[in-house]
Write an enzyme that holds these catalytic residues in place. Structure first.
Site, mmCIF file in Angstrom:
data_model
loop_
_atom_site.group_PDB
_atom_site.id
_atom_site.type_symbol
_atom_site.label_atom_id
_atom_site.label_comp_id
_atom_site.label_asym_id
_atom_site.label_seq_id
_atom_site.Cartn_x
_atom_site.Cartn_y
_atom_site.Cartn_z
ATOM 1 N N ASP A 26 -41.089 49.435 -63.951
ATOM 2 C CA ASP A 26 -41.226 49.144 -62.877
ATOM 3 C C ASP A 26 -41.461 48.028 -61.782
ATOM 4 O O ASP A 26 -42.650 48.936 -61.885
ATOM 5 C CB ASP A 26 -39.493 50.268 -62.362
ATOM 6 C CG ASP A 26 -39.250 49.391 -60.907
ATOM 7 O OD1 ASP A 26 -38.993 48.350 -60.969
ATOM 8 O OD2 ASP A 26 -39.198 50.337 -60.129
ATOM 9 N N ASN A 28 -40.189 46.090 -59.899
ATOM 10 C CA ASN A 28 -39.841 46.007 -58.721
ATOM 11 C C ASN A 28 -39.379 47.208 -57.679
ATOM 12 O O ASN A 28 -39.053 47.030 -56.453
ATOM 13 C CB ASN A 28 -38.469 44.713 -58.408
ATOM 14 C CG ASN A 28 -37.629 45.247 -59.219
ATOM 15 O OD1 ASN A 28 -37.408 47.044 -59.082
ATOM 16 N ND2 ASN A 28 -35.878 44.705 -59.106
ATOM 17 N N ASP A 30 -37.694 49.299 -57.909
ATOM 18 C CA ASP A 30 -36.364 50.275 -57.420
ATOM 19 C C ASP A 30 -36.149 51.060 -58.302
ATOM 20 O O ASP A 30 -34.650 52.534 -58.411
ATOM 21 C CB ASP A 30 -34.965 48.706 -57.444
ATOM 22 C CG ASP A 30 -34.642 48.654 -59.074
ATOM 23 O OD1 ASP A 30 -36.216 49.217 -59.992
ATOM 24 O OD2 ASP A 30 -33.855 47.768 -59.063
ATOM 25 N N ASP A 34 -37.293 47.125 -65.768
ATOM 26 C CA ASP A 34 -37.164 45.516 -65.817
ATOM 27 C C ASP A 34 -36.985 44.733 -67.181
ATOM 28 O O ASP A 34 -38.310 44.954 -66.719
ATOM 29 C CB ASP A 34 -36.952 44.894 -64.363
ATOM 30 C CG ASP A 34 -38.008 45.463 -63.294
ATOM 31 O OD1 ASP A 34 -39.141 45.240 -63.972
ATOM 32 O OD2 ASP A 34 -38.240 45.214 -61.907
ATOM 33 N N ASP A 103 -30.693 43.815 -79.077
ATOM 34 C CA ASP A 103 -29.470 44.908 -79.328
ATOM 35 C C ASP A 103 -27.982 44.222 -79.316
ATOM 36 O O ASP A 103 -27.885 43.386 -78.475
ATOM 37 C CB ASP A 103 -29.526 45.848 -78.542
ATOM 38 C CG ASP A 103 -29.891 46.985 -79.335
ATOM 39 O OD1 ASP A 103 -28.392 47.242 -80.408
ATOM 40 O OD2 ASP A 103 -30.658 47.369 -78.579
ATOM 41 N N ASP A 205 -26.015 47.751 -83.582
ATOM 42 C CA ASP A 205 -25.361 48.620 -82.912
ATOM 43 C C ASP A 205 -24.139 49.447 -83.428
ATOM 44 O O ASP A 205 -23.038 48.612 -84.050
ATOM 45 C CB ASP A 205 -25.210 49.141 -81.139
ATOM 46 C CG ASP A 205 -24.854 50.231 -80.829
ATOM 47 O OD1 ASP A 205 -25.573 50.723 -81.275
ATOM 48 O OD2 ASP A 205 -23.051 50.360 -80.331
ATOM 49 N N GLU A 260 -27.073 49.394 -87.938
ATOM 50 C CA GLU A 260 -27.925 50.825 -87.069
ATOM 51 C C GLU A 260 -26.528 51.464 -88.499
ATOM 52 O O GLU A 260 -25.342 50.613 -87.845
ATOM 53 C CB GLU A 260 -27.348 51.548 -85.427
ATOM 54 C CG GLU A 260 -27.106 52.745 -85.694
ATOM 55 C CD GLU A 260 -27.152 53.160 -84.269
ATOM 56 O OE1 GLU A 260 -27.289 54.162 -83.420
ATOM 57 O OE2 GLU A 260 -26.351 52.236 -83.559
ATOM 58 N N HIS A 332 -34.294 55.748 -79.093
ATOM 59 C CA HIS A 332 -33.393 56.021 -78.041
ATOM 60 C C HIS A 332 -32.598 56.701 -77.913
ATOM 61 O O HIS A 332 -31.688 58.005 -76.877
ATOM 62 C CB HIS A 332 -33.014 55.005 -77.005
ATOM 63 C CG HIS A 332 -32.203 54.210 -78.008
ATOM 64 N ND1 HIS A 332 -32.122 53.527 -79.540
ATOM 65 C CD2 HIS A 332 -30.341 54.524 -77.692
ATOM 66 C CE1 HIS A 332 -30.929 53.120 -79.665
ATOM 67 N NE2 HIS A 332 -29.991 53.500 -78.691
ATOM 68 N N ASP A 333 -32.210 57.250 -78.889
ATOM 69 C CA ASP A 333 -31.057 58.494 -79.608
ATOM 70 C C ASP A 333 -31.842 60.158 -80.236
ATOM 71 O O ASP A 333 -30.885 60.642 -80.068
ATOM 72 C CB ASP A 333 -30.298 58.047 -80.158
ATOM 73 C CG ASP A 333 -29.241 57.019 -80.021
ATOM 74 O OD1 ASP A 333 -28.413 57.046 -78.541
ATOM 75 O OD2 ASP A 333 -28.833 56.007 -80.361
#
Length: 561
Positions: A26, A28, A30, A34, A103, A205, A260, A332-333
């Site tokens: 990150d 910035n 928040d 990003d 993706d 995907d 995928e 990520h899964d």
């Protein structure tokens, strides 16, 4: 084709690093990762040796499914940055010899996409047929008995028009109607938009789900996957659409494409990735990450190394000269690699993570490293269902509770397998929030970041990071590159439940990989003579293959005489 060498492609010896932008870095403050944060870490990835970044979605999205519900394919979500940031990422990566793969999420859009808003406005809408709308059965129920990955039913009734729309995932992710040529042309136009920016390709995907049968029959198979999969996965329509996509888009660019594709066999893998079929470069299959759980029944099973070896060997051999493999432990899964397949205790975390990396990176195919895998990040412990963010975790929890599974057992399953483990922020250093953000992270950081972080790993020449760097250098180097990338595969001792050993051979050169998957010291003997040791996750040098004493989680690669 089977007796010839595949034509060499740039992505054959590439190594892909997957970034889940929300959790990477990150810039910035928040609390959300990003694109500028990714740019800040490009040197870290380049030093590792990865030369492709697979970027999970950064498109405009309501974030019902963390960006896999897209409301505009040609805009960037404000939390991730701007299109100017994206252009700069592509340019800065290119300076370092890194290609960006995005993706491609085109089985479905968000229900907030203008296409769907127009489609659902009335039965007479010009875009009505861009999505899949069906009348109820005479009793008012769903058009068929298909299930969704995130909901009990794959259909949602639109009260305004009295018809149901199909969504294989969340009801906020309506499926596009690929049978409509206007839909396909819109997708192809969008792909050209991105490829003209210099993109290195696409990770597609659930691309094997885009072909829906015109009669929408009921599911009859309920003992694996979600009901309906036998109708909408890996059918002839998918291959037809992919060949059209290749003809209209992909053949005009030199790009990597990976689909995928759940529910695939090695024969499917050849159909998708054989270069003469003009479809895609490679696929992600899920056989090897399904053996320790029953995915949709939420049941954990012991990891079976014999079964794992059989699966990986079959893919290595069946696709040899007839297609291309992708190689991965996690994404990520999936939960964290070392917690799932190795040992995440302080004693064995580093050595077992190196062992797992060695086994995978010595195979033929394109390896994928998921952010944090290269420093041995572990699963995080969650104390209650309220701490989970993931839609699928909450859906599985409710399914388990409805079946009478106790709260403790349901949480135990999720603490083993939840997708949230992969989505916890990357641990960059031992400072506040692991250096991920100066704000409040969108998901809490794992408590072990003071001991496990990238800054520590980069400084330590004996770290997992540097072991991965050496593995990548072997694949991309002149001495062993061709045997690792193009060599034949031979499994040794298939019934050995503790040790994974295989030989890769190419043009008179042979490499033997030996990996002890157990926390015990074991003794093994193999035929052949040691020419030299290529890599070892312990400091000793092995000089004989007879009566080898393998330490817990030891992995080594030997060049044979």
């Amino acid at each position: 084709m089977s007796t010839q060498q595949l034509d060499k492609r740039w992505w054959h010896n590439s190594v892909v690093y997957q970034i889940y932008p929300r959790s990477f870095n990150d810039a910035n403050g928040d609390g959300i990762g990003d694109i500028p944060g990714i740019i800040d870490k490009l040197d870290y990835i380049a030093e590792l040796g990865a030369n492709v970044i697979w970027l999970s979605p950064v498109y405009q999205s309501p974030m019902d499914d963390n960006g896999y519900d897209i409301s505009d394919y040609q805009k960037i979500a404000p939390e991730f940055g701007t299109m100017a940031d994206m252009d700069r990422l592509i340019a800065e990566a290119d300076k370092r010899g890194i290609k960006i793969v995005m993706d491609l999420v085109v089985n479905h859009t968000s229900d907030e996409h203008p296409w769907f808003i127009e489609s659902r406005s009335s039965k007479d809408s010009p875009k009505r047929d861009w999505y899949i709308w069906k009348d109820p059965k005479p009793d008012g129920s769903e058009p068929n008995n298909w299930e969704s990955f995130f909901k009990p039913k794959a259909w949602t009734l639109d009260e305004n028009t009295g018809q149901y729309y199909l969504h294989l995932f969340s009801n906020k992710q309506p499926d596009l109607n690929w049978a409509n040529p206007e839909v396909r042309e819109a997708v192809y136009d969008m792909m050209h938009f991105w490829l003209k920016k210099g993109l290195g390709g696409f990770r597609m995907d659930v691309i094997n789900m885009i072909g829906k049968p015109s009669d929408y029959p009921d599911a009859t198979i309920f003992d694996q996957g979600v009901a309906g999969w036998e109708h909408w996965s890996n059918n002839l329509l998918v291959h037809q659409y992919l060949r059209e996509m290749h003809d209209k888009v992909l053949k005009h660019y030199d790009v990597l494409t990976v689909g995928e594709t759940p529910f695939t066999t090695t024969l499917d893998g050849r159909y998708y990735s054989h270069p003469d079929r003009n479809e895609i470069s490679m696929i992600f299959q899920f056989e090897h990450v399904s053996i320790d759980r029953e995915e949709h029944n939420a049941v954990k099973k012991p990891f079976d190394l014999v079964q794992y070896k059989e699966i990986m060997t079959r893919w290595q051999e069946d696709l040899y000269q007839k297609g291309w493999n992708s190689l991965y432990w996690s994404n990520h899964d999936q939960p964290r690699t070392v917690s799932r397949y190795g040992c995440d205790s302080a004693k064995y975390r580093v050595v077992s993570a190196k062992m797992l990396g060695t086994v995978l990176h010595m195979m033929s195919g394109t390896p994928y490293i998921y952010q944090g895998e290269e420093i041995g990040m572990t699963n995080k412990h969650f104390d209650s269902i309220d701490e989970f963010n993931d839609l699928m975790a909450k859906f599985h929890y409710q399914k388990m509770r409805d079946r009478g599974v106790s709260d403790a057992d349901a949480l135990a399953f999720l603490n083993d397998f939840s997708r949230d483990h992969a989505r916890v922020p990357v641990q960059w250093n031992d400072q506040l929030n692991a250096g991920f953000t100066s704000g409040t992270p969108w998901l809490p950081v794992n408590d072990n970041y003071p001991e496990i972080n990238a800054a520590q790993a980069v400084k330590d020449d004996d770290s997992i990071y540097h072991h991965y760097r050496r593995l990548i250098a072997l694949r991309q180097g002149e001495q062993y590159g061709d045997v690792i990338v193009y060599g034949e595969h031979q499994l040794l001792d298939p019934q050995d439940s503790e040790v994974y050993a295989y030989i890769r051979s190419h043009k008179g050169k042979s490499l033997l990989t030996i990996a002890n998957f157990s926390g015990n010291s074991v003794v093994r003997s193999y035929s052949g003579s040691v020419k030299q040791q290529v890599i070892n996750n312990y400091p000793e040098t092995v000089e004989s293959l007879t009566e080898m004493a393998l330490k817990p989680y030891q992995a080594l690669v030997i060049e044979l005489e």
